[in-house]
Design a protein around this motif. Structure first.
Motif, PDB file in Angstrom:
ATOM      1  N   ALA A 108      39.781-101.318  99.736  1.00  0.00           N
ATOM      2  CA  ALA A 108      39.483-102.742  99.889  1.00  0.00           C
ATOM      3  C   ALA A 108      38.938-103.320  98.589  1.00  0.00           C
ATOM      4  O   ALA A 108      39.285-104.441  98.191  1.00  0.00           O
ATOM      5  CB  ALA A 108      38.482-102.943 101.018  1.00  0.00           C
ATOM      6  N   GLY A 109      38.086-102.565  97.898  1.00  0.00           N
ATOM      7  CA  GLY A 109      37.536-103.042  96.625  1.00  0.00           C
ATOM      8  C   GLY A 109      38.602-103.200  95.565  1.00  0.00           C
ATOM      9  O   GLY A 109      38.565-104.137  94.755  1.00  0.00           O
ATOM     10  N   THR A 132      47.912-102.192  95.354  1.00  0.00           N
ATOM     11  CA  THR A 132      46.754-102.385  96.235  1.00  0.00           C
ATOM     12  C   THR A 132      47.084-103.106  97.534  1.00  0.00           C
ATOM     13  O   THR A 132      46.230-103.189  98.411  1.00  0.00           O
ATOM     14  CB  THR A 132      45.645-103.173  95.518  1.00  0.00           C
ATOM     15  N   ALA A 133      48.314-103.631  97.679  1.00  0.00           N
ATOM     16  CA  ALA A 133      48.657-104.402  98.875  1.00  0.00           C
ATOM     17  C   ALA A 133      50.079-104.115  99.326  1.00  0.00           C
ATOM     18  O   ALA A 133      50.925-103.682  98.544  1.00  0.00           O
ATOM     19  CB  ALA A 133      48.490-105.902  98.592  1.00  0.00           C
ATOM     20  N   THR A 173      45.082 -97.366 110.457  1.00  0.00           N
ATOM     21  CA  THR A 173      44.700 -98.747 110.174  1.00  0.00           C
ATOM     22  C   THR A 173      43.182 -98.852 110.152  1.00  0.00           C
ATOM     23  O   THR A 173      42.479 -98.018 110.728  1.00  0.00           O
ATOM     24  CB  THR A 173      45.271 -99.741 111.213  1.00  0.00           C
ATOM     25  N   ALA A 174      42.696 -99.866 109.482  1.00  0.00           N
ATOM     26  CA  ALA A 174      41.250-100.070 109.396  1.00  0.00           C
ATOM     27  C   ALA A 174      40.967-101.551 109.201  1.00  0.00           C
ATOM     28  O   ALA A 174      41.847-102.322 108.792  1.00  0.00           O
ATOM     29  CB  ALA A 174      40.665 -99.261 108.232  1.00  0.00           C
ATOM     30  N   GLU A 175      39.734-101.960 109.508  1.00  0.00           N
ATOM     31  CA  GLU A 175      39.293-103.333 109.265  1.00  0.00           C
ATOM     32  C   GLU A 175      38.030-103.313 108.427  1.00  0.00           C
ATOM     33  O   GLU A 175      37.146-102.480 108.638  1.00  0.00           O
ATOM     34  CB  GLU A 175      39.028-104.075 110.576  1.00  0.00           C
ATOM     35  N   VAL A 176      37.982-104.231 107.466  1.00  0.00           N
ATOM     36  CA  VAL A 176      36.807-104.373 106.605  1.00  0.00           C
ATOM     37  C   VAL A 176      36.363-105.830 106.663  1.00  0.00           C
ATOM     38  O   VAL A 176      37.112-106.730 106.284  1.00  0.00           O
ATOM     39  CB  VAL A 176      37.114-103.966 105.152  1.00  0.00           C
ATOM     40  N   MET A 206      43.485-102.987 106.595  1.00  0.00           N
ATOM     41  CA  MET A 206      43.926-101.974 105.648  1.00  0.00           C
ATOM     42  C   MET A 206      44.870-101.011 106.363  1.00  0.00           C
ATOM     43  O   MET A 206      44.651-100.644 107.524  1.00  0.00           O
ATOM     44  CB  MET A 206      42.719-101.205 105.092  1.00  0.00           C
ATOM     45  N   SER A 207      45.915-100.601 105.667  1.00  0.00           N
ATOM     46  CA  SER A 207      46.898 -99.679 106.235  1.00  0.00           C
ATOM     47  C   SER A 207      47.023 -98.446 105.344  1.00  0.00           C
ATOM     48  O   SER A 207      47.036 -98.560 104.114  1.00  0.00           O
ATOM     49  CB  SER A 207      48.263-100.367 106.365  1.00  0.00           C
TER      50      SER A 207
END
Length: 227
Positions: A108-109, A132-133, A173-176, A206-207
């Motif tokens: 994420a950073g 990064t994406a 998957t994730a969430e920030v 985030m994947s």
């Protein structure tokens, strides 16, 4: 969203942008999934098969450090300011964060550093965005670059500071959830400047792609807890 937006059908559009020449800025109406702009994906897999080759181009390893000092384009003559470009913006993790959560926050950073660079006018290679994406977020930002050139749009200001509110991981998957603090940000369109909001809140999706955590979506949230 008042801070980011974009989308380009093919990575071809991105490769037409010379590094350091694409613009950034306005993004006031949206990079998140709720935005109404064009949302064309760059590929079925959402990952360019042959991104530009640069040293350290492994998405699971350190992103190539851009030049620290960068002069954004489209600033009024006599008012030019420089900004700093980074390969990663720090996100302080909770003391009990797991290794998986730490990896997500690192990804994420890196993405948020790329996003800053895009808004500051850096090209796709210099921003590290292709590392990064992934789509749909990647497409939005590539489109934003193209649109910024036609509008002569760019943002100038201090590096974004990130304050973590929450992080969660679910398999691939994730969430920030982060507060974003943008000091002294001014957006120029055709040489006319307009101050930008200083505090916003973003929820990043985030994947996990080939061992690396990449940003696949963003959504703006209520900034009240950040103020």
């Amino acid at each position: 969203m008042s801070r980011r937006a974009l989308a380009v059908g093919a990575a071809v559009a991105a490769f037409l942008l010379p590094a350091g020449c694409s613009a950034a800025g306005e993004e006031p109406t949206g990079l998140g999934s709720s935005t109404g702009g064009a949302d064309v994906t760059t590929s079925a897999s959402a990952v360019p098969s042959d991104p530009p080759t640069v040293p350290g181009d492994d998405p699971s390893g350190p992103v190539t450090e851009p030049s620290a000092a960068f002069t954004p384009p489209y600033q009024p003559p006599g008012e030019e300011r420089t900004v700093e470009l980074h390969s990663e913006l720090p996100i302080e993790a909770p003391a009990d964060a797991t290794d998986e959560e730490l990896a997500v926050l690192q990804g994420a950073g890196r993405f948020m550093a790329s996003w800053d660079a895009v808004l500051f006018g850096a090209g796709d290679e210099q921003s590290g965005l292709l590392r990064t994406a992934v789509d749909p977020q990647l497409g939005r930002l590539l489109n934003y670059m193209v649109e910024s050139i036609s509008k002569q749009r760019v943002v100038v200001g201090e590096t974004t500071q990130l304050v973590l509110r929450d992080v969660s991981v679910n398999d691939t998957t994730a969430e920030v959830d982060v507060c974003t603090i943008m000091r002294d940000w001014v957006q120029y369109i055709g040489g006319t400047g307009e101050p930008q909001p200083e505090v916003e809140r973003l929820v990043l999706t985030m994947s996990l792609v080939e061992g690396a955590w990449l940003a696949s979506d963003t959504e703006q949230a209520d900034p009240a807890p950040c103020e």
